[in-house]
Design an enzyme around this catalytic site. Structure first.
Site, mmCIF file in Angstrom:
data_model
loop_
_atom_site.group_PDB
_atom_site.id
_atom_site.type_symbol
_atom_site.label_atom_id
_atom_site.label_comp_id
_atom_site.label_asym_id
_atom_site.label_seq_id
_atom_site.Cartn_x
_atom_site.Cartn_y
_atom_site.Cartn_z
ATOM 1 N N HIS A 15 0.938 -1.095 -0.143
ATOM 2 C CA HIS A 15 0.044 0.200 0.078
ATOM 3 C C HIS A 15 0.950 1.269 0.053
ATOM 4 C CE1 HIS A 15 1.075 0.625 4.257
ATOM 5 N NE2 HIS A 15 0.886 -0.605 4.294
ATOM 6 N N ALA A 16 0.436 2.262 0.183
ATOM 7 C CA ALA A 16 1.026 3.718 -0.098
ATOM 8 C C ALA A 16 2.244 4.011 0.972
ATOM 9 C CB ALA A 16 0.216 4.736 0.104
#
Length: 87
Positions: A15-16
């Site tokens: 994820h980010a």
């Protein structure tokens, strides 16, 4: 050129925040660094490219490094992934 199969181990994948942490480490190396997933190549020095992998927990990727510090890059980056990106 060196490469290694790695498995995403952290609960929510790349994820980010995890992608950013990986990217911050990857840019320390002079080598060209790539992920390979489903026969497609993604730059491991681009946040957009990393996020477009859609790599979830359990996803297997090939990490490929090519350049003057390829062995060190492969060792450190695969270790970072295998340790769950410290999450």
């Amino acid at each position: 050129m060196v490469e290694k199969k790695v498995c995403i181990t952290n609960e929510i994948g790349l994820h980010a925040r995890a992608a950013s942490k990986f990217l911050n480490e990857a840019v320390k190396y002079n080598s060209n660094i790539e992920f390979i997933k489903d026969n497609k190549t993604y730059s491991a020095k681009s946040i957009i490219s990393i996020l477009s992998l859609s790599a979830h927990k359990g996803c297997e990727l090939i990490l490929r490094c090519d350049g003057e510090d390829e062995q060190l890059a492969l060792e450190k980056l695969s270790e970072l992934i295998e340790n769950g990106l410290d999450y």
